[in-house]
Design a protein around this motif. Sequence first.
Motif, short mmCIF file in Angstrom:
data_model
loop_
_atom_site.label_atom_id
_atom_site.label_comp_id
_atom_site.label_asym_id
_atom_site.label_seq_id
_atom_site.Cartn_x
_atom_site.Cartn_y
_atom_site.Cartn_z
N LYS A 219 32.62 69.01 16.88
CA LYS A 219 33.95 68.95 16.29
C LYS A 219 34.74 69.81 14.80
O LYS A 219 35.89 70.85 15.37
CB LYS A 219 34.42 67.83 15.80
N TYR A 223 37.87 72.69 15.98
CA TYR A 223 39.08 72.75 14.63
C TYR A 223 39.38 74.35 14.30
O TYR A 223 39.94 74.03 13.98
CB TYR A 223 38.97 71.41 13.27
N GLN A 227 42.38 76.23 13.42
CA GLN A 227 43.50 76.64 12.72
C GLN A 227 43.22 77.79 13.02
O GLN A 227 44.78 78.65 12.51
CB GLN A 227 42.87 76.20 11.61
N GLY A 233 47.53 73.11 10.46
CA GLY A 233 48.19 72.25 10.80
C GLY A 233 48.67 71.27 12.64
O GLY A 233 48.97 70.90 12.55
N THR A 234 47.59 72.80 12.76
CA THR A 234 47.76 72.87 14.64
C THR A 234 47.12 71.42 14.90
O THR A 234 45.96 71.10 14.10
CB THR A 234 47.19 73.87 15.26
N GLN A 235 47.77 70.37 15.42
CA GLN A 235 47.29 68.90 16.33
C GLN A 235 46.37 69.16 17.49
O GLN A 235 46.61 70.06 18.28
CB GLN A 235 48.06 67.87 16.82
N VAL A 236 45.60 68.37 17.59
CA VAL A 236 44.50 68.88 18.62
C VAL A 236 43.93 67.01 18.72
O VAL A 236 44.42 66.05 18.25
CB VAL A 236 42.83 68.91 17.64
N ARG A 237 43.62 66.81 20.38
CA ARG A 237 43.52 65.33 20.33
C ARG A 237 42.03 65.53 21.87
O ARG A 237 41.96 67.05 22.19
CB ARG A 237 44.45 64.79 20.78
N ILE A 254 45.62 71.34 22.74
CA ILE A 254 46.45 71.24 21.56
C ILE A 254 47.88 70.90 21.92
O ILE A 254 48.76 70.70 23.16
CB ILE A 254 46.47 72.72 21.26
N TRP A 255 48.46 70.57 20.73
CA TRP A 255 49.85 70.12 20.99
C TRP A 255 50.95 71.51 20.84
O TRP A 255 50.59 72.23 20.28
CB TRP A 255 51.06 69.35 19.34
N TRP A 272 51.23 68.27 25.49
CA TRP A 272 49.65 68.29 25.02
C TRP A 272 49.05 69.17 26.40
O TRP A 272 49.25 69.17 27.36
CB TRP A 272 48.72 67.29 25.25
#
Length: 335
Positions: A219, A223, A227, A233-237, A254-255, A272
């Motif tokens: 992870k 991450y 970045q 600040g890029t969102q991830v799930r 990623i968002w 997403w």
Amino acid sequence: MIEQIQQIDEATNTVTINSEKELEAFRLEYLSQKGKLNTLFENFKALSGDQKRDIGKPLNLLKAKLENIYQQHKLLFTEKTGFHDFFDTTLPVSAEHKGSLHPLTIVENRLCEIFFSLGFDIATGPEIEDDNHNFGALNFAEDHPARDMQDTFFTAEHVLRTHTSSVQVREMEKRIPPIRLVMPGRVYRNEAVSSRSNCFFHQIEGLYIDRGVTFADLKKTLYYFVQQFFGPGTQVRFRASYFPFTEPSAEMDIWAGTETEDARRLTKGTGWLEVLGCGMVHPNVLKASNIDSKEYSAFAFGLGIDRIALLKYGIGDIRDLFLNDIRLLSQFRGL
Ligand code: PHE
């Protein structure tokens, strides 16, 4: 006569020829009809058989040497004049016709660079694979649906690789841990072509094998890549998933947002975008490549380059990348 040969040989050891005029003077002195070489050959004819045997070899060597000097200089001068006749090297470069890298190449290079900065080396493997490297050694059961005709392009005895995970296997066979690699390349799947997916696309495989590698390492690595590539600040799930060769497995989104029409189409309206599959390498996969799964653990991921490029550059249709339209392709600059 042998002395004459030696004399000429020495005299031409340090010969300097700086112009076509000097080259012509060289030719006249040594190689022309009345030149020194021909005179020697004339004299050679008059020798007895024994003498001929002694003189023949050095004489021929001298001939080869002189002709060589002549030819090399001739090439030098003609090339020079030819080049300067055709190209004015002082003219400015035409910006209009400057080449550019394909957007996928730019993205691939940047991705490799990010992982390279984390200590990952780069490896590649063949696009035409055998069943074992694409499936068997990756813990696919004999009847796994991914082997099905629907997904895989087959040739008589091979498959077009369906993922770059095959390169993992090839590298594990060759190396001893610790192994830290990214493996970019083209992959093929027999899928319906649309604006979001194509029957061939590109992946970067990642593999890290060492003592004590954990899912947290995976992870953190991903991450870091997000970045670096998409900005802080890029969102991830992460979503739980399944691959035969990893356990546990996940997919990472990623968002991309829902503001633009491209982003909505690319993400089917959810915002997403799925960009990679990943997980901890299954012990069976390590075992198949003779790596002790008690001593070592590993993470792996497979990243889709094309989708990332679409998102990064705001390209609405994956097929546009392969129209070979220079007006489109030349718009993309380095990342
Ligand atoms: N090979 C998988 C795919 O193409 C991605 C993947 C790679 C998943 C490595 C886990 C680990 O979908």
